[in-house]
Design a protein around this motif. Structure first.
Motif, PDB file in Angstrom:
ATOM      1  N   SER A  56      44.959  20.644  26.930  1.00 32.95           N
ATOM      2  CA  SER A  56      45.891  21.655  27.437  1.00 32.95           C
ATOM      3  C   SER A  56      47.336  21.158  27.406  1.00 32.95           C
ATOM      4  CB  SER A  56      45.502  22.052  28.864  1.00 32.95           C
ATOM      5  OG  SER A  56      45.597  20.922  29.712  1.00 32.95           O
ATOM      6  N   ASP A  57      47.567  19.973  26.835  1.00 34.42           N
ATOM      7  CA  ASP A  57      48.914  19.407  26.752  1.00 34.42           C
ATOM      8  C   ASP A  57      49.573  19.755  25.423  1.00 34.42           C
ATOM      9  OD1 ASP A  57      48.701  18.142  29.250  1.00 34.42           O
ATOM     10  OD2 ASP A  57      47.795  16.364  28.337  1.00 34.42           O
ATOM     11  N   VAL A  58      50.836  20.127  25.492  1.00 31.28           N
ATOM     12  CA  VAL A  58      51.639  20.360  24.296  1.00 31.28           C
ATOM     13  C   VAL A  58      52.513  19.125  24.115  1.00 31.28           C
ATOM     14  CG1 VAL A  58      53.399  21.795  23.219  1.00 31.28           C
ATOM     15  CG2 VAL A  58      51.655  22.847  24.659  1.00 31.28           C
ATOM     16  N   LEU A  59      52.342  18.432  23.003  1.00 29.94           N
ATOM     17  CA  LEU A  59      53.087  17.212  22.723  1.00 29.94           C
ATOM     18  C   LEU A  59      54.151  17.521  21.678  1.00 29.94           C
ATOM     19  CD1 LEU A  59      50.002  14.833  22.410  1.00 29.94           C
ATOM     20  CD2 LEU A  59      51.362  15.316  24.458  1.00 29.94           C
ATOM     21  N   ILE A  60      55.392  17.109  21.937  1.00 26.94           N
ATOM     22  CA  ILE A  60      56.466  17.338  20.984  1.00 26.94           C
ATOM     23  C   ILE A  60      57.152  16.024  20.664  1.00 26.94           C
ATOM     24  CG2 ILE A  60      56.852  19.736  21.637  1.00 26.94           C
ATOM     25  CD1 ILE A  60      59.229  18.839  23.288  1.00 26.94           C
ATOM     26  N   ALA A  61      57.660  15.948  19.433  1.00 31.03           N
ATOM     27  CA  ALA A  61      58.382  14.756  18.982  1.00 31.03           C
ATOM     28  C   ALA A  61      59.425  15.205  17.973  1.00 31.03           C
ATOM     29  CB  ALA A  61      57.410  13.772  18.329  1.00 31.03           C
ATOM     30  N   PRO A  62      60.518  14.465  17.879  1.00 34.63           N
ATOM     31  CA  PRO A  62      61.540  14.819  16.887  1.00 34.63           C
ATOM     32  C   PRO A  62      60.934  14.888  15.486  1.00 34.63           C
ATOM     33  CG  PRO A  62      62.370  13.127  18.355  1.00 34.63           C
ATOM     34  CD  PRO A  62      60.904  13.277  18.644  1.00 34.63           C
ATOM     35  N   ALA A  63      61.362  15.856  14.699  1.00 36.83           N
ATOM     36  CA  ALA A  63      60.898  15.983  13.316  1.00 36.83           C
ATOM     37  C   ALA A  63      61.545  14.908  12.472  1.00 36.83           C
ATOM     38  CB  ALA A  63      61.217  17.371  12.770  1.00 36.83           C
ATOM     39  N   GLY A  64      60.835  14.505  11.438  1.00 41.49           N
ATOM     40  CA  GLY A  64      61.393  13.567  10.476  1.00 41.49           C
ATOM     41  C   GLY A  64      61.222  12.190  10.889  1.00 41.49           C
TER      42      GLY A  64
ATOM     43  N   ASN B 136      75.303  30.433  11.691  1.00 42.69           N
ATOM     44  CA  ASN B 136      75.153  30.096  10.273  1.00 42.69           C
ATOM     45  C   ASN B 136      74.578  28.700  10.063  1.00 42.69           C
ATOM     46  OD1 ASN B 136      77.356  28.527  10.875  1.00 42.69           O
ATOM     47  ND2 ASN B 136      78.777  29.606   9.549  1.00 42.69           N
ATOM     48  N   GLU B 137      74.223  28.027  11.143  1.00 39.53           N
ATOM     49  CA  GLU B 137      73.595  26.706  11.080  1.00 39.53           C
ATOM     50  C   GLU B 137      72.185  26.797  11.650  1.00 39.53           C
ATOM     51  OE1 GLU B 137      74.816  23.772   9.861  1.00 39.53           O
ATOM     52  OE2 GLU B 137      76.575  24.887   9.173  1.00 39.53           O
ATOM     53  N   PRO B 138      71.198  26.186  10.998  1.00 33.78           N
ATOM     54  CA  PRO B 138      69.822  26.241  11.509  1.00 33.78           C
ATOM     55  C   PRO B 138      69.664  25.421  12.788  1.00 33.78           C
ATOM     56  CG  PRO B 138      69.949  24.759   9.646  1.00 33.78           C
ATOM     57  CD  PRO B 138      71.305  25.397   9.773  1.00 33.78           C
ATOM     58  N   LEU B 139      68.585  25.701  13.501  1.00 33.54           N
ATOM     59  CA  LEU B 139      68.224  24.932  14.691  1.00 33.54           C
ATOM     60  C   LEU B 139      67.418  23.712  14.283  1.00 33.54           C
ATOM     61  CD1 LEU B 139      66.919  27.817  16.964  1.00 33.54           C
ATOM     62  CD2 LEU B 139      69.102  26.620  17.193  1.00 33.54           C
ATOM     63  N   ALA B 140      67.575  22.624  15.027  1.00 29.67           N
ATOM     64  CA  ALA B 140      66.708  21.463  14.837  1.00 29.67           C
ATOM     65  C   ALA B 140      65.299  21.856  15.271  1.00 29.67           C
ATOM     66  CB  ALA B 140      67.204  20.287  15.668  1.00 29.67           C
ATOM     67  N   THR B 141      64.302  21.363  14.551  1.00 25.75           N
ATOM     68  CA  THR B 141      62.910  21.635  14.897  1.00 25.75           C
ATOM     69  C   THR B 141      62.231  20.338  15.325  1.00 25.75           C
ATOM     70  OG1 THR B 141      62.189  21.342  12.612  1.00 25.75           O
ATOM     71  CG2 THR B 141      62.739  23.591  13.313  1.00 25.75           C
ATOM     72  N   TYR B 142      61.114  20.491  16.017  1.00 27.13           N
ATOM     73  CA  TYR B 142      60.352  19.353  16.518  1.00 27.13           C
ATOM     74  C   TYR B 142      58.908  19.502  16.080  1.00 27.13           C
ATOM     75  CZ  TYR B 142      64.358  18.526  19.541  1.00 27.13           C
ATOM     76  OH  TYR B 142      65.625  18.271  20.007  1.00 27.13           O
ATOM     77  N   ASN B 143      58.243  18.364  15.902  1.00 28.60           N
ATOM     78  CA  ASN B 143      56.812  18.384  15.601  1.00 28.60           C
ATOM     79  C   ASN B 143      56.048  18.698  16.875  1.00 28.60           C
ATOM     80  OD1 ASN B 143      57.145  17.594  12.874  1.00 28.60           O
ATOM     81  ND2 ASN B 143      57.386  15.481  13.518  1.00 28.60           N
ATOM     82  N   VAL B 144      55.015  19.523  16.744  1.00 29.04           N
ATOM     83  CA  VAL B 144      54.211  19.934  17.890  1.00 29.04           C
ATOM     84  C   VAL B 144      52.753  19.624  17.603  1.00 29.04           C
ATOM     85  CG1 VAL B 144      53.441  21.891  19.292  1.00 29.04           C
ATOM     86  CG2 VAL B 144      55.802  21.804  18.469  1.00 29.04           C
ATOM     87  N   SER B 145      52.075  19.065  18.584  1.00 32.61           N
ATOM     88  CA  SER B 145      50.621  18.897  18.505  1.00 32.61           C
ATOM     89  C   SER B 145      50.036  19.250  19.871  1.00 32.61           C
ATOM     90  CB  SER B 145      50.230  17.476  18.081  1.00 32.61           C
ATOM     91  OG  SER B 145      50.705  16.528  19.002  1.00 32.61           O
ATOM     92  N   ILE B 146      48.793  19.671  19.840  1.00 34.63           N
ATOM     93  CA  ILE B 146      48.104  20.076  21.059  1.00 34.63           C
ATOM     94  C   ILE B 146      47.000  19.063  21.340  1.00 34.63           C
ATOM     95  CG2 ILE B 146      46.804  21.922  22.193  1.00 34.63           C
ATOM     96  CD1 ILE B 146      49.687  22.711  21.424  1.00 34.63           C
ATOM     97  N   ASP B 147      46.955  18.569  22.576  1.00 34.32           N
ATOM     98  CA  ASP B 147      45.922  17.627  23.010  1.00 34.32           C
ATOM     99  C   ASP B 147      45.294  18.208  24.269  1.00 34.32           C
ATOM    100  OD1 ASP B 147      44.288  15.467  23.477  1.00 34.32           O
ATOM    101  OD2 ASP B 147      45.900  14.140  24.172  1.00 34.32           O
TER     102      ASP B 147
END
Length: 86
Positions: free
Chosen positions: A78-86, A65-76
């Protein structure tokens, strides 16, 4: 796919060619979502069967009943870059 970001376990999901990143543990039973299934835009927990929207982290079906935390994603390249949202 399971990755780590600053000690946090993050699951990457490819839905229709778009990569999304979410917290890896189910908010209900702390089961590893990287061992679950991807059904379109829904990530299905392998333990209780909760479903989460990979785009928003929102719960689609119980028992979670609680959502999952999400992360920002960008592609550079062939690299997938992720960072905390917000």
């Amino acid at each position: 796919m399971l990755v780590e970001l600053d000690g946090d376990r993050v699951v990457l999901a490819n839905s229709e060619g778009q990569i999304y990143a979410l917290a890896e543990l189910c908010t209900h039973a702390e089961c590893p979502l990287s061992e679950g299934e991807l059904d379109g835009e829904e990530l299905v927990c392998p333990c209780p069967g909760s479903r989460f929207n990979v785009k928003t982290g929102e719960v689609i079906s119980l028992p979670a009943n609680e959502p999952l935390a999400t992360y920002n994603v960008s592609i550079d390249g062939s690299d997938v870059l992720i960072a905390p949202a917000g």
